[in-house]
Design a protein around this motif. Structure first.
Motif, short mmCIF file in Angstrom:
data_model
loop_
_atom_site.label_atom_id
_atom_site.label_comp_id
_atom_site.label_asym_id
_atom_site.label_seq_id
_atom_site.Cartn_x
_atom_site.Cartn_y
_atom_site.Cartn_z
N PRO A 57 -15.53 -9.10 -0.03
CA PRO A 57 -14.84 -8.17 0.85
C PRO A 57 -15.73 -7.51 1.89
CG PRO A 57 -14.07 -7.86 -1.37
CD PRO A 57 -15.23 -8.82 -1.44
N SER A 58 -16.95 -7.13 1.52
CA SER A 58 -17.81 -6.44 2.48
C SER A 58 -18.24 -7.37 3.61
CB SER A 58 -19.04 -5.86 1.78
OG SER A 58 -19.77 -6.88 1.14
N HIS A 59 -18.08 -8.66 3.42
CA HIS A 59 -18.44 -9.62 4.46
C HIS A 59 -17.21 -10.26 5.10
CE1 HIS A 59 -19.69 -13.65 5.93
NE2 HIS A 59 -20.67 -12.95 6.44
N ASP A 60 -16.19 -10.57 4.29
CA ASP A 60 -15.03 -11.31 4.76
C ASP A 60 -13.88 -10.44 5.28
OD1 ASP A 60 -16.34 -13.62 3.97
OD2 ASP A 60 -15.41 -13.63 1.99
N TRP A 61 -13.82 -9.20 4.86
CA TRP A 61 -12.71 -8.34 5.24
C TRP A 61 -13.17 -7.26 6.21
CZ3 TRP A 61 -10.45 -7.29 -0.31
CH2 TRP A 61 -9.92 -8.48 -0.82
N ARG A 62 -12.22 -6.72 6.97
CA ARG A 62 -12.51 -5.67 7.95
C ARG A 62 -11.52 -4.52 7.79
NH1 ARG A 62 -16.65 -7.77 8.01
NH2 ARG A 62 -17.38 -9.38 9.39
N VAL A 63 -11.93 -3.31 8.19
CA VAL A 63 -11.05 -2.15 8.18
C VAL A 63 -9.86 -2.44 9.10
CG1 VAL A 63 -10.86 0.27 8.85
CG2 VAL A 63 -12.90 -0.54 7.66
N GLY A 64 -8.67 -2.13 8.63
CA GLY A 64 -7.45 -2.37 9.39
C GLY A 64 -6.76 -3.67 9.02
N GLN A 65 -7.49 -4.56 8.38
CA GLN A 65 -6.94 -5.85 7.95
C GLN A 65 -6.12 -5.63 6.68
OE1 GLN A 65 -10.11 -8.48 6.87
NE2 GLN A 65 -8.80 -10.27 6.70
N LYS A 66 -5.09 -6.47 6.47
CA LYS A 66 -4.30 -6.40 5.24
C LYS A 66 -5.03 -7.07 4.09
CE LYS A 66 0.13 -6.63 4.80
NZ LYS A 66 1.55 -7.01 4.79
N VAL A 67 -4.94 -6.47 2.92
CA VAL A 67 -5.50 -7.05 1.70
C VAL A 67 -4.57 -8.19 1.28
CG1 VAL A 67 -6.03 -6.61 -0.73
CG2 VAL A 67 -6.50 -4.87 0.98
N PRO A 68 -5.11 -9.36 0.93
CA PRO A 68 -4.27 -10.46 0.46
C PRO A 68 -3.45 -10.05 -0.77
CG PRO A 68 -6.47 -11.26 0.94
CD PRO A 68 -6.52 -9.76 1.03
N THR A 69 -2.25 -10.59 -0.87
CA THR A 69 -1.31 -10.19 -1.93
C THR A 69 -1.86 -10.41 -3.34
OG1 THR A 69 -0.24 -12.35 -1.83
CG2 THR A 69 0.73 -10.59 -0.54
N GLN A 70 -2.76 -11.35 -3.52
CA GLN A 70 -3.28 -11.61 -4.87
C GLN A 70 -4.08 -10.43 -5.42
OE1 GLN A 70 -4.82 -14.50 -2.65
NE2 GLN A 70 -6.95 -14.39 -3.27
N TYR A 71 -4.45 -9.46 -4.57
CA TYR A 71 -5.23 -8.31 -5.01
C TYR A 71 -4.38 -7.05 -5.17
CZ TYR A 71 -8.96 -11.47 -3.79
OH TYR A 71 -9.77 -12.56 -3.73
N TYR A 72 -3.05 -7.18 -5.16
CA TYR A 72 -2.17 -6.03 -5.32
C TYR A 72 -2.01 -5.63 -6.78
CZ TYR A 72 -0.37 -6.85 -0.51
OH TYR A 72 -0.23 -7.01 0.83
N GLY A 73 -2.38 -6.47 -7.70
CA GLY A 73 -2.13 -6.24 -9.13
C GLY A 73 -2.92 -5.10 -9.72
N GLN A 74 -2.43 -4.63 -10.87
CA GLN A 74 -3.05 -3.51 -11.60
C GLN A 74 -4.49 -3.80 -12.01
OE1 GLN A 74 -1.86 -0.43 -12.32
NE2 GLN A 74 -0.03 -0.85 -11.12
N SER A 75 -4.81 -5.07 -12.26
CA SER A 75 -6.15 -5.41 -12.75
C SER A 75 -7.24 -5.13 -11.72
CB SER A 75 -6.19 -6.87 -13.18
OG SER A 75 -5.94 -7.72 -12.08
N TYR A 76 -6.88 -4.98 -10.45
CA TYR A 76 -7.87 -4.71 -9.41
C TYR A 76 -8.03 -3.21 -9.12
CZ TYR A 76 -7.85 -9.69 -8.48
OH TYR A 76 -7.99 -11.05 -8.61
#
Length: 118
Positions: A57-76
């Motif tokens: 995430p610190s390399h591939d994701w940016r502020v303002g971008q949507k988090v992929p749906t697979q990371y919406y779960g309680q385990s994260y």
């Protein structure tokens, strides 16, 4: 007429039994061919392997971008109280942990607010 029916039933049952047997030599050939080539061409066997890239995430994701749906779960989801470097999330915000990085997200829009490398 009875002999004709028996002949038809016998020919169909023979065809049903013979069909898998006819396919077997091809499977045997491909298996033995793979075993033979295992030592001579190992690179060819791995050509079609699917490599799933690990998310950083610190390399591939940016502020303002949507988090992929697979990371919406309680385990994260992460409790900020257990980690000193995480601030208290505001209303409709939640910390998640992905591959050692902490990501503050808006739970309504799922957009990234902040990323802290692990």
């Amino acid at each position: 007429m009875n002999i004709l029916v028996k002949a038809i039933v016998l020919s169909f049952s023979t065809a049903l039994v013979a069909a898998p047997a006819m396919a077997a030599p091809q499977d045997h050939y491909s298996q033995s061919h793979q075993i033979q080539n295992h030592h001579t061409a190992p690179v060819q066997q791995h050509q079609h392997a699917v490599h799933k890239k690990a998310v950083n995430p610190s390399h591939d994701w940016r502020v303002g971008q949507k988090v992929p749906t697979q990371y919406y779960g309680q385990s994260y989801k992460v409790d900020h109280k257990k980690f000193k470097k995480l601030s208290k999330p505001g209303k409709n915000q939640q910390w998640i942990k992905v591959n050692g990085d902490y990501v503050l997200t808006n739970v309504m829009s799922h957009k990234i607010i902040k990323i802290i490398g692990g």
